[in-house]
Design a protein around this motif. Structure first.
Motif, PDB file in Angstrom:
ATOM      1  N   THR A 177       0.734  -1.021  -0.098  1.00 37.46           N
ATOM      2  CA  THR A 177       0.268   0.620   0.088  1.00 37.46           C
ATOM      3  C   THR A 177       0.524   1.682   0.112  1.00 37.46           C
ATOM      4  O   THR A 177       1.264   1.135   0.898  1.00 37.46           O
ATOM      5  CB  THR A 177      -0.405  -0.045   1.335  1.00 37.46           C
ATOM      6  N   ILE A 178       0.266   2.099  -1.531  1.00 39.09           N
ATOM      7  CA  ILE A 178       1.324   3.552  -1.324  1.00 39.09           C
ATOM      8  C   ILE A 178       0.612   4.559  -0.481  1.00 39.09           C
ATOM      9  O   ILE A 178      -0.505   5.227  -1.279  1.00 39.09           O
ATOM     10  CB  ILE A 178       1.684   4.067  -2.407  1.00 39.09           C
ATOM     11  N   SER A 179       1.117   4.606   0.629  1.00 36.86           N
ATOM     12  CA  SER A 179      -0.050   6.187   1.187  1.00 36.86           C
ATOM     13  C   SER A 179       0.648   7.002   2.804  1.00 36.86           C
ATOM     14  O   SER A 179       2.240   6.230   2.716  1.00 36.86           O
ATOM     15  CB  SER A 179      -1.550   5.601   1.691  1.00 36.86           C
ATOM     16  N   ALA A 180      -0.409   7.804   3.271  1.00 36.29           N
ATOM     17  CA  ALA A 180       1.297   8.180   4.055  1.00 36.29           C
ATOM     18  C   ALA A 180       1.008   7.862   5.164  1.00 36.29           C
ATOM     19  O   ALA A 180       2.044   7.660   6.002  1.00 36.29           O
ATOM     20  CB  ALA A 180       0.263   9.856   4.414  1.00 36.29           C
ATOM     21  N   ALA A 181       0.065   6.261   5.039  1.00 38.13           N
ATOM     22  CA  ALA A 181       0.307   5.324   6.137  1.00 38.13           C
ATOM     23  C   ALA A 181       1.908   4.705   6.468  1.00 38.13           C
ATOM     24  O   ALA A 181       1.523   4.635   7.531  1.00 38.13           O
ATOM     25  CB  ALA A 181      -0.988   4.542   6.684  1.00 38.13           C
ATOM     26  N   THR A 182       1.553   3.994   4.965  1.00 36.53           N
ATOM     27  CA  THR A 182       2.861   3.126   5.331  1.00 36.53           C
ATOM     28  C   THR A 182       3.938   4.141   4.898  1.00 36.53           C
ATOM     29  O   THR A 182       5.093   3.066   4.739  1.00 36.53           O
ATOM     30  CB  THR A 182       2.763   2.503   4.140  1.00 36.53           C
TER      31      THR A 182
ATOM     32  N   VAL B  89      12.702  -2.323  -2.414  1.00 37.77           N
ATOM     33  CA  VAL B  89      11.965  -0.708  -2.421  1.00 37.77           C
ATOM     34  C   VAL B  89      11.389   0.554  -3.254  1.00 37.77           C
ATOM     35  O   VAL B  89      11.579  -0.227  -4.382  1.00 37.77           O
ATOM     36  CB  VAL B  89      13.051  -0.101  -1.119  1.00 37.77           C
ATOM     37  N   LEU B  90      10.784   1.546  -2.698  1.00 37.24           N
ATOM     38  CA  LEU B  90      10.784   2.674  -3.512  1.00 37.24           C
ATOM     39  C   LEU B  90      11.190   3.709  -3.331  1.00 37.24           C
ATOM     40  O   LEU B  90      11.466   4.038  -1.585  1.00 37.24           O
ATOM     41  CB  LEU B  90       9.315   3.126  -3.607  1.00 37.24           C
ATOM     42  N   MET B  91      12.171   4.270  -3.362  1.00 43.41           N
ATOM     43  CA  MET B  91      13.421   5.010  -3.414  1.00 43.41           C
ATOM     44  C   MET B  91      12.843   6.557  -2.946  1.00 43.41           C
ATOM     45  O   MET B  91      11.476   6.580  -3.306  1.00 43.41           O
ATOM     46  CB  MET B  91      14.870   5.660  -4.439  1.00 43.41           C
TER      47      MET B  91
ATOM     48  N   THR C  11       6.769   7.115  -5.985  1.00 45.18           N
ATOM     49  CA  THR C  11       5.746   5.817  -5.571  1.00 45.18           C
ATOM     50  C   THR C  11       4.513   5.709  -6.386  1.00 45.18           C
ATOM     51  O   THR C  11       3.981   5.252  -6.223  1.00 45.18           O
ATOM     52  CB  THR C  11       4.527   7.756  -5.818  1.00 45.18           C
ATOM     53  N   LEU C  12       5.477   5.445  -7.338  1.00 51.87           N
ATOM     54  CA  LEU C  12       4.784   4.456  -8.866  1.00 51.87           C
ATOM     55  C   LEU C  12       5.406   2.971  -8.543  1.00 51.87           C
ATOM     56  O   LEU C  12       6.715   2.955  -8.226  1.00 51.87           O
ATOM     57  CB  LEU C  12       5.063   4.435 -10.357  1.00 51.87           C
ATOM     58  N   LEU C  13       4.682   1.402  -8.844  1.00 47.10           N
ATOM     59  CA  LEU C  13       5.440   0.497  -8.264  1.00 47.10           C
ATOM     60  C   LEU C  13       6.462  -0.046  -9.196  1.00 47.10           C
ATOM     61  O   LEU C  13       7.210  -0.650  -9.135  1.00 47.10           O
ATOM     62  CB  LEU C  13       3.976  -0.492  -8.563  1.00 47.10           C
TER      63      LEU C  13
ATOM     64  N   PHE D  60      23.289  -3.495   6.972  1.00 46.14           N
ATOM     65  CA  PHE D  60      22.841  -1.498   6.726  1.00 46.14           C
ATOM     66  C   PHE D  60      22.681  -1.420   5.525  1.00 46.14           C
ATOM     67  O   PHE D  60      23.959  -1.028   4.463  1.00 46.14           O
ATOM     68  CB  PHE D  60      23.594  -0.519   7.173  1.00 46.14           C
ATOM     69  N   LEU D  61      21.528  -0.575   4.627  1.00 40.45           N
ATOM     70  CA  LEU D  61      21.536  -0.026   3.450  1.00 40.45           C
ATOM     71  C   LEU D  61      21.642   1.324   2.797  1.00 40.45           C
ATOM     72  O   LEU D  61      21.344   1.476   3.716  1.00 40.45           O
ATOM     73  CB  LEU D  61      20.567  -1.086   2.161  1.00 40.45           C
ATOM     74  N   PRO D  62      22.645   1.564   2.880  1.00 38.13           N
ATOM     75  CA  PRO D  62      23.319   2.851   2.801  1.00 38.13           C
ATOM     76  C   PRO D  62      22.516   3.536   1.482  1.00 38.13           C
ATOM     77  O   PRO D  62      22.824   4.593   0.744  1.00 38.13           O
ATOM     78  CB  PRO D  62      24.556   3.182   1.880  1.00 38.13           C
ATOM     79  N   ILE D  63      21.447   3.489   1.664  1.00 38.99           N
ATOM     80  CA  ILE D  63      20.130   4.078   0.348  1.00 38.99           C
ATOM     81  C   ILE D  63      19.020   4.731   1.317  1.00 38.99           C
ATOM     82  O   ILE D  63      18.687   4.430   2.127  1.00 38.99           O
ATOM     83  CB  ILE D  63      19.934   2.668  -0.273  1.00 38.99           C
ATOM     84  N   VAL D  64      18.247   5.675   0.789  1.00 35.89           N
ATOM     85  CA  VAL D  64      17.346   6.084   0.883  1.00 35.89           C
ATOM     86  C   VAL D  64      16.074   5.614   0.574  1.00 35.89           C
ATOM     87  O   VAL D  64      15.555   6.356  -0.658  1.00 35.89           O
ATOM     88  CB  VAL D  64      17.798   7.641   1.322  1.00 35.89           C
ATOM     89  N   VAL D  65      14.726   5.046   1.764  1.00 31.08           N
ATOM     90  CA  VAL D  65      13.822   4.733   0.835  1.00 31.08           C
ATOM     91  C   VAL D  65      12.453   5.702   1.521  1.00 31.08           C
ATOM     92  O   VAL D  65      12.597   5.738   2.822  1.00 31.08           O
ATOM     93  CB  VAL D  65      13.486   3.300   1.033  1.00 31.08           C
ATOM     94  N   ASP D  66      11.354   5.098   0.707  1.00 31.07           N
ATOM     95  CA  ASP D  66      10.098   5.883   1.666  1.00 31.07           C
ATOM     96  C   ASP D  66       9.442   4.594   1.857  1.00 31.07           C
ATOM     97  O   ASP D  66       8.545   4.431   2.598  1.00 31.07           O
ATOM     98  CB  ASP D  66       9.699   7.267   0.591  1.00 31.07           C
ATOM     99  N   TYR D  67       9.156   3.760   1.203  1.00 30.33           N
ATOM    100  CA  TYR D  67       8.771   2.720   0.919  1.00 30.33           C
ATOM    101  C   TYR D  67       9.297   1.233   0.662  1.00 30.33           C
ATOM    102  O   TYR D  67      10.080   0.664  -0.139  1.00 30.33           O
ATOM    103  CB  TYR D  67       7.977   3.282   0.380  1.00 30.33           C
ATOM    104  N   VAL D  68       8.784   0.287   1.627  1.00 30.07           N
ATOM    105  CA  VAL D  68       9.630  -1.239   1.894  1.00 30.07           C
ATOM    106  C   VAL D  68       8.027  -1.981   1.124  1.00 30.07           C
ATOM    107  O   VAL D  68       7.410  -2.303   1.997  1.00 30.07           O
ATOM    108  CB  VAL D  68       9.853  -2.245   2.667  1.00 30.07           C
ATOM    109  N   LEU D  69       8.503  -2.603   0.151  1.00 28.50           N
ATOM    110  CA  LEU D  69       6.808  -3.229  -0.427  1.00 28.50           C
ATOM    111  C   LEU D  69       6.945  -4.459  -0.060  1.00 28.50           C
ATOM    112  O   LEU D  69       8.193  -5.420  -0.003  1.00 28.50           O
ATOM    113  CB  LEU D  69       6.803  -3.179  -2.213  1.00 28.50           C
ATOM    114  N   ALA D  70       5.833  -5.354   0.273  1.00 24.22           N
ATOM    115  CA  ALA D  70       5.878  -6.465   0.549  1.00 24.22           C
ATOM    116  C   ALA D  70       6.103  -7.926  -0.342  1.00 24.22           C
ATOM    117  O   ALA D  70       6.647  -8.981  -0.137  1.00 24.22           O
ATOM    118  CB  ALA D  70       4.401  -7.049   1.706  1.00 24.22           C
TER     119      ALA D  70
END
Length: 88
Positions: A22-27, A44-46, A50-52, A66-76
């Motif tokens: 789920t791509i939303s503010a909550a996740t 992940v989505l970096m 926001t697009l799958l 440690f993954l030295p990447i900056v992410v907004d979402y980890v997808l299931a």
């Protein structure tokens, strides 16, 4: 490599990450790096994406990494790693 936005040089907050398709503010993770506690793949989505279709899968990540990447979402979907911690 380099700094992202206003990120500090060291993590100041850590939290458990539950992968979700789920791509939303909550996740949204809000631009964090990842610690992988259990071996596997992480999809992940970096930060800023926001697009799958833009998802990236990191494969065969050893536990304790440690993954030295900056992410907004980890997808299931396709994420098999466990004990994922987000660090900001």
């Amino acid at each position: 490599m380099g700094q992202y936005g206003n990120q500090p040089d060291f993590g100041t907050d850590a939290f458990s990450v539950t992968p979700s398709d789920t791509i939303s503010a909550a996740t949204k993770l809000g631009g964090c790096i990842l610690y992988i506690g259990g071996t596997g793949n992480v999809k992940v989505l970096m930060a800023g994406k926001t697009l799958l279709a833009d998802a990236v899968t990191f494969t065969n990540i050893p536990d304790g990494t440690f993954l030295p990447i900056v992410v907004d979402y980890v997808l299931a979907t396709d994420t098999t790693a466990t004990a994922i911690i987000g660090v900001k």
